[in-house]
Scaffold this active site. Structure first.
Site, PDB file in Angstrom:
ATOM      1  N   ASP A 131      60.299  22.282 137.251  1.00 49.80           N
ATOM      2  CA  ASP A 131      60.570  21.848 138.628  1.00 49.80           C
ATOM      3  C   ASP A 131      60.683  20.324 138.734  1.00 49.80           C
ATOM      4  O   ASP A 131      61.364  19.788 139.605  1.00 49.80           O
ATOM      5  CB  ASP A 131      59.456  22.289 139.598  1.00 49.80           C
ATOM      6  CG  ASP A 131      58.828  23.625 139.279  1.00 49.80           C
ATOM      7  OD1 ASP A 131      58.877  24.036 138.108  1.00 49.80           O
ATOM      8  OD2 ASP A 131      58.272  24.245 140.190  1.00 49.80           O
ATOM      9  N   ASP A 188      55.546  15.589 142.987  1.00 49.40           N
ATOM     10  CA  ASP A 188      56.500  16.188 143.940  1.00 49.40           C
ATOM     11  C   ASP A 188      57.086  15.184 144.930  1.00 49.40           C
ATOM     12  O   ASP A 188      57.721  15.582 145.912  1.00 49.40           O
ATOM     13  CB  ASP A 188      55.816  17.335 144.706  1.00 49.40           C
ATOM     14  CG  ASP A 188      55.680  18.567 143.822  1.00 49.40           C
ATOM     15  OD1 ASP A 188      56.620  18.866 143.079  1.00 49.40           O
ATOM     16  OD2 ASP A 188      54.620  19.210 143.882  1.00 49.40           O
TER      17      ASP A 188
HETATM   18  N1  GLY Z   1      57.803  23.461 142.766  1.00 48.27           N
HETATM   19  C1  GLY Z   1      57.054  24.606 143.046  1.00 48.27           C
HETATM   20  C2  GLY Z   1      57.843  25.839 143.234  1.00 48.27           C
HETATM   21  O1  GLY Z   1      59.013  25.906 142.968  1.00 48.27           O
HETATM   22  O2  GLY Z   1      57.243  26.810 143.645  1.00 48.27           O
END
Ligand code: GLY
Length: 392
Positions: A176, A116
């Site tokens: 994501d 992330d």
């Molecule tokens: N990247 C985690 C979410 O979208 O909840």
């Protein structure tokens, strides 16, 4: 003559319809500033207290502001929001605040245990560097790209997303993760070192091959065998079911392939973004106001919680896509989403600990963050407001 009058009246009708969907950005930003003022006061009381490691605001739990550690995946959104306020208003107090909240998460540039980093470091330091040219920020961006690159396995051709659930998954990659590629593309621009660009392109290509169904909706999680790169499983973590279309996942995919096109000009990525947009915008379970239910295949769908964050991410992506695509309608859809969010999803001023948008859904299967305000909804909403002014 009569025909011409009717035609002119028709055009005027369309124009007035479009005008009705235009959000007054200046006015919205003023109310956002008021909300952020409310939030800053609450944030100070928490981070100055015994829980000083809680550095950034994330959401509301039972009506109370929940703050998170710097290693939370959402830690970059509040500083990013402050940078956008500085960007729009030019008010240097936002610059100072953004620098202060950036500082709190600076050490994450060295984190190698999360995919992330793009969210955390690009939204905060990427925007900061764009607006200040601070060379210290440039080094942080490059270091973060280095850290993220350590999670790339050439056999799989993708960056590993999660390290948890090792009993269930060997090498999970989630949709994501497309969002984190922005950091890598930017690092190549900053350094001239093409290795980051190459990793981003391989990741996008592997995801294109394995994450999407024939209707261009995406799986949430694809698990790979890291020894040979073969797909083990295609499943969900945050969606309703393995075969369902989790709303925010579709929004991440749309935004992700749009940004890939920005950096590469590869028409395959543009076509993919257009196909995902079509899935979202023509979905039979899409709502009239274009703020989707949390999953396009949620049970009892008309009673299902909405996800305003998915709508905000989609609106922002559509503004950018509209600048690349020959199809002319993306901007109007983005305007419509912004208009819906502004009219019906905004927190009253002074309430909700200063969050801007209500009605997002974080992780419904885990019974977590259902129908709440959340920092990434606010960040992409503000980004979309700025893009609605600037991306033409
Ligand atoms: N990247 C985690 C979410 O979208 O909840």
């Amino acid at each position: 003559m009569r025909r011409r009058i009717i035609f002119s009246a028709f055009l005027a009708l369309i124009a007035s319809h479009c005008m009705a969907q235009q959000v007054n950005v200046n006015r919205e930003i003023k109310t956002i500033e008021q909300q952020v003022g409310v939030m800053l006061k609450i944030v100070d009381t928490i981070s100055a207290g015994p829980k000083g490691n809680l550095v950034e605001p994330r959401t509301l739990v039972n009506g109370k502001l929940k703050m998170v550690n710097s290693n939370d995946w959402t830690s970059g959104f509040f500083p990013g929001l402050l940078w956008y306020l500085y960007d729009y208003t030019g008010n240097s107090s936002y610059k100072g605040l953004a620098q202060k909240f950036n500082k709190r998460i600076e050490k994450e540039q060295f984190s190698k245990n999360t995919h992330d980093l793009g969210f955390m470091i690009y939204c905060s330091f990427g925007n900061g560097y764009r607006l200040t040219n601070d060379t210290a920020y440039r080094s942080i961006l490059v270091q973060a790209a280095k850290s993220l690159s350590t999670r790339f396995n050439p056999m799989v051709g993708a960056i590993r997303s999660w390290d948890h659930h090792a009993d269930a998954w060997q090498y999970p990659v989630i949709i994501d993760n497309m969002m984190n590629l922005e950091l890598l593309f930017e690092a190549t621009k900053l350094t001239g070192d093409s290795s980051y660009f190459k990793i981003a392109v391989q990741h996008a290509n592997t995801t294109l091959k394995n994450h999407f169904r024939p209707d261009h909706s995406s799986y949430h999680v694809v698990d790979y065998n890291p020894a040979n790169g073969k797909v083990n499983l295609k499943v969900t973590a945050q969606g309703y079911s393995n075969e369902s279309a989790w709303a925010r996942g579709q929004a991440w995919g749309l935004y992700g392939y749009t940004l890939c096109y920005r950096f590469t000009r590869n028409p395959v990525y543009l076509a993919q973004a257009e196909a995902i947009a079509k899935f979202i915008l023509t979905n039979p379970n899409q709502t009239a106001d274009l703020v989707p239910y949390w999953d396009y295949n949620a049970p009892n769908i008309s009673d299902a919680p909405r996800d305003a964050s998915a709508a905000a991410i989609t609106a922002s992506a559509l503004y950018e896509l509209g600048t690349y695509s020959k199809a002319g309608h993306y901007r109007q859809y983005a305007d419509k989403i912004l208009s819906s969010l502004t009219k019906n999803y905004r927190s009253p001023i002074g309430e909700n600990a200063g969050f801007i948008l209500l009605h997002s859904t974080g992780h419904l299967p885990a019974k977590s963050e259902i129908d709440v305000p959340i920092n990434y909804a606010d960040y992409y909403y503000l980004e979309a407001l700025l893009r609605s002014k600037r991306m033409k």
